[in-house]
Design a protein around this motif. Structure first.
Motif, PDB file in Angstrom:
ATOM      1  N   VAL A   8      32.795  44.153  32.912  1.00  0.00           N
ATOM      2  CA  VAL A   8      33.479  43.051  33.567  1.00  0.00           C
ATOM      3  C   VAL A   8      34.938  43.423  33.738  1.00  0.00           C
ATOM      4  O   VAL A   8      35.530  44.058  32.857  1.00  0.00           O
ATOM      5  CB  VAL A   8      33.355  41.750  32.739  1.00  0.00           C
ATOM      6  CG1 VAL A   8      34.082  40.608  33.420  1.00  0.00           C
ATOM      7  CG2 VAL A   8      31.899  41.411  32.531  1.00  0.00           C
ATOM      8  N   THR A  10      38.807  43.615  33.415  1.00  0.00           N
ATOM      9  CA  THR A  10      39.575  43.262  32.231  1.00  0.00           C
ATOM     10  C   THR A  10      40.971  42.748  32.546  1.00  0.00           C
ATOM     11  O   THR A  10      41.802  42.654  31.653  1.00  0.00           O
ATOM     12  CB  THR A  10      39.684  44.484  31.316  1.00  0.00           C
ATOM     13  OG1 THR A  10      40.287  45.561  32.045  1.00  0.00           O
ATOM     14  CG2 THR A  10      38.298  44.932  30.840  1.00  0.00           C
ATOM     15  N   SER A  16      42.530  37.778  38.263  1.00  0.00           N
ATOM     16  CA  SER A  16      41.256  38.441  37.956  1.00  0.00           C
ATOM     17  C   SER A  16      40.078  37.493  38.004  1.00  0.00           C
ATOM     18  O   SER A  16      38.922  37.945  38.037  1.00  0.00           O
ATOM     19  CB  SER A  16      41.334  39.071  36.558  1.00  0.00           C
ATOM     20  OG  SER A  16      41.430  38.060  35.560  1.00  0.00           O
ATOM     21  N   TRP A  17      40.329  36.183  38.000  1.00  0.00           N
ATOM     22  CA  TRP A  17      39.203  35.243  37.969  1.00  0.00           C
ATOM     23  C   TRP A  17      38.307  35.334  39.197  1.00  0.00           C
ATOM     24  O   TRP A  17      37.073  35.305  39.061  1.00  0.00           O
ATOM     25  CB  TRP A  17      39.728  33.819  37.791  1.00  0.00           C
ATOM     26  CG  TRP A  17      40.124  33.543  36.369  1.00  0.00           C
ATOM     27  CD1 TRP A  17      41.374  33.435  35.859  1.00  0.00           C
ATOM     28  CD2 TRP A  17      39.230  33.374  35.256  1.00  0.00           C
ATOM     29  NE1 TRP A  17      41.333  33.208  34.509  1.00  0.00           N
ATOM     30  CE2 TRP A  17      40.018  33.155  34.105  1.00  0.00           C
ATOM     31  CE3 TRP A  17      37.842  33.378  35.119  1.00  0.00           C
ATOM     32  CZ2 TRP A  17      39.480  32.950  32.855  1.00  0.00           C
ATOM     33  CZ3 TRP A  17      37.299  33.174  33.866  1.00  0.00           C
ATOM     34  CH2 TRP A  17      38.104  32.959  32.756  1.00  0.00           C
ATOM     35  N   ARG A  20      36.036  38.209  38.631  1.00  0.00           N
ATOM     36  CA  ARG A  20      35.041  37.946  37.590  1.00  0.00           C
ATOM     37  C   ARG A  20      33.936  37.035  38.101  1.00  0.00           C
ATOM     38  O   ARG A  20      32.755  37.230  37.789  1.00  0.00           O
ATOM     39  CB  ARG A  20      35.716  37.305  36.370  1.00  0.00           C
ATOM     40  CG  ARG A  20      36.711  38.221  35.675  1.00  0.00           C
ATOM     41  CD  ARG A  20      37.254  37.582  34.409  1.00  0.00           C
ATOM     42  NE  ARG A  20      38.216  38.451  33.743  1.00  0.00           N
ATOM     43  CZ  ARG A  20      38.777  38.172  32.579  1.00  0.00           C
ATOM     44  NH1 ARG A  20      38.469  37.050  31.959  1.00  0.00           N
ATOM     45  NH2 ARG A  20      39.628  39.008  32.036  1.00  0.00           N
ATOM     46  N   HIS A  23      31.773  39.046  40.404  1.00  0.00           N
ATOM     47  CA  HIS A  23      30.968  39.974  39.608  1.00  0.00           C
ATOM     48  C   HIS A  23      29.814  39.250  38.928  1.00  0.00           C
ATOM     49  O   HIS A  23      28.672  39.717  38.938  1.00  0.00           O
ATOM     50  CB  HIS A  23      31.860  40.644  38.562  1.00  0.00           C
ATOM     51  CG  HIS A  23      31.149  41.665  37.728  1.00  0.00           C
ATOM     52  ND1 HIS A  23      30.464  41.343  36.581  1.00  0.00           N
ATOM     53  CD2 HIS A  23      30.995  43.006  37.892  1.00  0.00           C
ATOM     54  CE1 HIS A  23      29.932  42.428  36.063  1.00  0.00           C
ATOM     55  NE2 HIS A  23      30.238  43.446  36.835  1.00  0.00           N
ATOM     56  N   SER A  24      30.094  38.091  38.323  1.00  0.00           N
ATOM     57  CA  SER A  24      29.038  37.318  37.664  1.00  0.00           C
ATOM     58  C   SER A  24      28.015  36.816  38.679  1.00  0.00           C
ATOM     59  O   SER A  24      26.806  36.788  38.401  1.00  0.00           O
ATOM     60  CB  SER A  24      29.651  36.141  36.899  1.00  0.00           C
ATOM     61  OG  SER A  24      30.547  36.582  35.906  1.00  0.00           O
TER      62      SER A  24
END
Length: 555
Positions: A8, A10, A16-17, A20, A23-24
């Motif tokens: 994930v 970092t 970065s949210w 993330r 990605h999720s």
């Protein structure tokens, strides 16, 4: 079972949210399902609660308006009956007393102190009571409402208003209009204003309660969805991870089986499939090992009698001039076939070493350009026999590169021998070039060429594009397969391009020692539009010394 940890991003700042979340969304079925469930649930709850809030608001407002209308209706009806029975006989004091008593009675019965009254008639009267108003209610009554009250004195008229507060704000309210007829002075417009602040507080309380309940429902549904999906996605993730591990070569990995549900059935079926695959692969591996040993043993065992047969064939071939014509021809054929048989045994032994994984390279710094010159010189006599002109173009490849020169020389000899045999007597261009990462050699002939289907099978063992074609240099059908193995041992590639009517181009690419062969080859596999023979004049035939030509080996 091995476990994996998802990678994930970092980054710690707020930027970065989005990464993330994306990605999720891409990697997690559970996250994607819960997100969709929460989104749809939130929309459904929002729509339902907005509809409920609007319905409650309308119901509260309509109920309150109906209530105050009834109160005003009772108050004005009772007062009008009193006014109809009153006798003032032109007495202004008696009329004023009647006015005051009527206003107080209506205020008490209607339940509001916010009352305004205006005389309808504009004809002056000495005894008519003066207009009254409580606060700024007169400013809140619109001209449209007053026109309606004047126009129809039998009906009640109402209008929504905003009542000013002490802090400068506004409270929702409603004003009711009705005519009352006083004796001897005519009709008056009466307006009764009501504060709807309590209803607004009730509505706010209901709305806050609905929002809190809605948020709680969304969180509760999200938590339930998360735990329910976890019971489904965890076995799926285990199955996917186990499948990947099994595909990577770990045949002993199995799925854990719990209970008797569908996932347990899937786990048992998967484990049974894995057991079957493992057993079959082990059986095939054992058969392959037996086959390799058989080929190796047979090849070794045949060497001793083959040596004897070759010595005998050499003696017969050396004395063939003393035989008659038929016997001499038989001696020549025997000698040629014994040589081909010996070459075949050598190739079979080499193939068995590749299959057993026991081939070791002997690296030496070697110039690929000079190696190509040596191979061309050794095959000069064969090229002359076929009427083929071999031309060398070497813009690079002179600097030494670590390679096994014996194996690379064998690959180049095989490629050049095939080109001579299938080149139809046309020129053959051998190109050597290099870059920072690799060196390459290409062998280009302008013969008949091959179809795309034949090009895909050209490296198969014992495969020939045209089985009816007679080979003139005694190949075994294993040369290109061995050449491909040699190229891979060096960490390189052996690629082929061919087209019917345009010829064939083989390109051997070798990495420099210690470097990966990640980029394109210094020599393109597809030669492009170089098929025109008149363009070959740009290259020059190399000069082969006569002594070198005489000592050239047979392919």
């Amino acid at each position: 079972m091995t476990s994996r940890v998802a990678t994930v991003p970092t980054l710690t700042d707020w930027r970065s949210w989005p990464r993330r979340v994306v990605h999720s969304w891409q990697r997690s079925l559970r996250f994607r399902t819960v997100a969709v469930t929460l989104g749809l649930t939130a929309l459904a709850i929002l729509a339902a609660f907005v509809a409920m809030a609007l319905a409650i608001q309308n119901d509260l407002f309509e109920s309150r308006v109906q209530q105050v209308q009834e109160a005003v209706q009772r108050a004005t009806a009772s007062t009008q009956r009193t006014l109809d029975a009153a006798q003032v006989t032109g007495d202004a004091v008696a009329l004023q007393t009647l006015w005051d008593n009527s206003v107080q009675a209506m205020s008490r019965q209607a339940g509001t102190d916010l009352i305004a009254a205006f005389r309808v008639s504009s004809v002056p009267s000495a005894i008519a009571p003066q207009n009254i108003q409580s606060g700024d209610i007169a400013d809140l009554v619109t001209s449209e409402l007053r026109d309606s009250v004047r126009g129809d004195g039998e009906k009640l008229w109402w209008q929504s208003i905003g009542l000013p507060t002490e802090d400068g704000g506004r409270l929702p309210g409603v004003v009711i209009g009705q005519q009352l007829v006083f004796p001897e002075v005519g009709a008056y417009e009466f307006y009764f204003a009501y504060d709807l602040g309590s209803e607004q507080q009730t509505l706010q309380f209901v709305q806050v309660t609905l929002w809190l309940v809605g948020a709680g429902l969304v969180l509760l549904i999200g938590a339930i969805s998360w735990f329910v999906l976890r019971s489904v996605t965890v076995p799926i993730a285990e199955a996917a991870e186990t499948s990947a591990t099994l595909a990577a070569g770990d045949l002993g990995v199995r799925l854990p089986v719990r209970g008797e549900d569908e996932f347990a059935t899937l786990g048992r079926s998967f484990n049974a499939m894995a057991d079957s695959i493992e057993a079959q692969i082990k059986e095939l591996a054992e058969l392959s090992l037996v086959q390799q040993r058989f080929v190796s043993d047979v090849s070794h065992e045949l060497r001793t009698p083959l040596t004897t047969i070759r010595l005998a064939s050499d003696m017969l071939n050396d004395r063939r001039e003393s035989f008659d014509a038929a016997t001499a021809r038989a001696a020549e054929l025997l000698h040629a076939q014994v040589q081909r048989f010996e070459t075949l045994l050598t190739d079979l032994l080499e193939i068995s070493r590749y299959d057993a994984g026991s081939v070791q390279l002997e690296y030496e710094p070697t110039s690929l350009a000079h190696l190509a010159e040596d191979v061309i010189a050794s095959m000069h006599q064969l090229a002359e026999q076929h009427g083929t002109d071999v031309r060398l173009v070497a813009p690079g490849g002179y600097s030494p590169v670590d390679m096994d020169p014996r194996r690379v020389r064998r690959v180049v000899r095989n490629l050049l021998g095939n080109a001579i045999e299938h080149g139809e007597g046309r020129p053959i261009v051998v190109t050597v070039d290099s870059d920072r990462d690799a060196v390459a050699i290409g062998v280009r002939d302008y013969g008949l060429g091959m179809s795309a289907a034949d090009s895909e099978r050209v490296f198969d063992r014992f495969w020939r594009a045209d089985p009816s074609r007679t080979r003139t240099i005694g190949g075994t059908g294993l040369g290109l397969s061995i050449a491909l193995g040699d190229a891979r041992l060096h960490g390189g590639t052996l690629a082929v391009w061919s087209e019917l009517g345009r010829g064939t181009n083989f390109v051997l690419t070798l990495p420099r020692r210690g470097q990966d062969l990640g980029g394109a080859s210094p020599i393109p596999v597809d030669p492009g539009d170089d098929a025109a023979l008149e363009d070959l004049g740009l290259t020059q035939p190399i000069t082969i010394p006569e002594a070198s030509a005489k000592t050239g080996e047979a392919p």
